[in-house]
Design an enzyme around this catalytic site. Sequence first.
Site, PDB file in Angstrom:
ATOM      1  N   LEU A 206       0.727  -1.213  -0.523  1.00 25.86           N
ATOM      2  CA  LEU A 206       0.428  -0.363  -0.327  1.00 25.86           C
ATOM      3  C   LEU A 206       1.325   1.272  -0.230  1.00 25.86           C
ATOM      4  O   LEU A 206       1.771   1.279   0.363  1.00 25.86           O
ATOM      5  CB  LEU A 206      -1.038   0.032   1.731  1.00 25.86           C
ATOM      6  CG  LEU A 206      -1.913   0.864   1.654  1.00 25.86           C
ATOM      7  CD1 LEU A 206      -3.137   0.039   0.961  1.00 25.86           C
ATOM      8  CD2 LEU A 206      -2.542   0.636   3.122  1.00 25.86           C
ATOM      9  N   HIS A 207       1.160   2.225  -0.864  1.00 28.09           N
ATOM     10  CA  HIS A 207       1.452   3.621  -1.296  1.00 28.09           C
ATOM     11  C   HIS A 207       0.835   4.496  -1.494  1.00 28.09           C
ATOM     12  O   HIS A 207       1.904   5.245  -1.763  1.00 28.09           O
ATOM     13  CB  HIS A 207       3.215   3.206  -1.445  1.00 28.09           C
ATOM     14  CG  HIS A 207       2.787   2.731  -3.298  1.00 28.09           C
ATOM     15  ND1 HIS A 207       2.495   1.868  -3.925  1.00 28.09           N
ATOM     16  CD2 HIS A 207       3.503   3.584  -3.679  1.00 28.09           C
ATOM     17  CE1 HIS A 207       2.789   1.934  -5.178  1.00 28.09           C
ATOM     18  NE2 HIS A 207       3.185   3.398  -4.875  1.00 28.09           N
ATOM     19  N   ARG A 208      -0.122   4.665  -2.641  1.00 23.55           N
ATOM     20  CA  ARG A 208      -1.013   5.637  -3.268  1.00 23.55           C
ATOM     21  C   ARG A 208      -1.512   6.578  -1.874  1.00 23.55           C
ATOM     22  O   ARG A 208      -1.655   6.450  -1.440  1.00 23.55           O
ATOM     23  CB  ARG A 208      -2.328   4.744  -3.838  1.00 23.55           C
ATOM     24  CG  ARG A 208      -1.665   4.192  -4.922  1.00 23.55           C
ATOM     25  CD  ARG A 208      -1.499   4.382  -6.429  1.00 23.55           C
ATOM     26  NE  ARG A 208      -0.714   3.285  -7.117  1.00 23.55           N
ATOM     27  CZ  ARG A 208       0.273   3.985  -7.310  1.00 23.55           C
ATOM     28  NH1 ARG A 208       0.229   5.093  -7.521  1.00 23.55           N
ATOM     29  NH2 ARG A 208       0.792   2.666  -8.049  1.00 23.55           N
ATOM     30  N   ASP A 285      -1.678  -1.824  -4.102  1.00 24.80           N
ATOM     31  CA  ASP A 285      -2.986  -0.756  -4.533  1.00 24.80           C
ATOM     32  C   ASP A 285      -1.505   0.027  -5.954  1.00 24.80           C
ATOM     33  O   ASP A 285      -1.192   0.723  -6.509  1.00 24.80           O
ATOM     34  CB  ASP A 285      -2.552   0.438  -4.007  1.00 24.80           C
ATOM     35  CG  ASP A 285      -1.926   1.044  -3.227  1.00 24.80           C
ATOM     36  OD1 ASP A 285      -0.692   0.816  -3.299  1.00 24.80           O
ATOM     37  OD2 ASP A 285      -2.018   1.917  -2.435  1.00 24.80           O
TER      38      ASP A 285
END
Length: 373
Positions: A206-208, A285
């Site tokens: 997850l990093h967006r 993501d």
Amino acid sequence: MSVKIVTIVGARPNFVKLAPIAWVLREKPGVEHVIIHTGQHYDLRLSESFFQTLDIPQPDINLGVGSGLHGAQTGRMMIELEPVIKELNPDWVVTFGDVNSTLATTLVSSKIGIKSAHVESGLRSYDRNMPEEVNRVVADALSDVLFVTEQSGMDNLLREGVDSSKMHFVGNVMIDTLVKMLPVAGKLAEWERYGLTPTNYIVITLHRPSNVDDPGQLRDLCHAFEVISRHIPIVMPLHPRTRAKLEESGVWIGQTAPMNIKLIDPIDYLAFLSLVSKSKMVITDSGGIQEETTYLGIPCMTIRPNTERPVTVELGTNELVTPTSQVILKAFDQFRQDNWKKGSIPPLWDGHAAERILDVLLDIGPQEGSFKA
Ligand code: UD1
């Protein structure tokens, strides 16, 4: 007459895409290859470890630009890149993907009249709230040669009025790297390090900004992961921004995630490939991981409202899931009932994209028209 190719990279996914180009160029006589790193990613685990693991030559030049607001970061890159590219005066500048380093490079090359080629062209999420979408549109509009990974890319570019002579459907360099590295990763057993059993754990990345920057959104996603972890262990390599946001928002402070969720630091390419290739499912993501899981035949739940890589949904194992805990948990139930598509490998994802790209560039040959002042 020799040809000079400058490749410019900055962020983690760029390095994975550069690798096969660097491997092929190493074997080509009469080509000078110069690698510039903008310094967008600078942590050992996001940058240096990829050069080592993927056997990419150390960058010839590192601009050390670092983090910052998008405008400032891109601007700093442009200021640093302009004199360096002018001085090198290459026949081709090659850029990858959709990160700010791609944007800065294409703008500078185009302004000073150096020919540029964009690898992974034509992808569109049609969501301009994503910083990457802006980067893609500009990079494609300004690049002279466009290398495309999937049919949707060709269709998008044609729809935007791009001359078809600029476009080349060559396949996917990220899959070139995967094909080459899979046997090596197969010798690792990265899951053991975290006490996991093959095919009985989920990998989450997850990093967006849209998923992690808002504390309420992040908390809701974490709630879904907690519920999932009651059924199956989770391992979650944390991008630095995600770790910072978890700490800021007070979710899973420090290492206090639920027992069945292992929060780990970013890991190198081979370790990640080892983990993913033996996982039961991936929730992500990321852009590239949608493609890697499709190639590997691993079920992938992409927690985004859209994807710029529709072939992973049409042909692959990827499904788009609205990023709310309610919808994620519904999709997870569907997965537990063995109700997930099996998928197939998209056309030309065969490990030879880099060769096709370099055939095109070297066939065109030296650029008389480039900046030769
Ligand atoms: C960038 C790309 C994104 C890509 C991702 C892969 C853009 C617009 N985004 O996002 O498309 O999917 O890389 O990882 O180019 N940071 C560190 N150490 C680093 C680099 C960053 O701690 O080495 C932290 C900093 O707080 C920084 C934040 O991460 O502000 C974001 O870094 P940045 O390069 O701006 O974007 P990414 O989110 O990594």
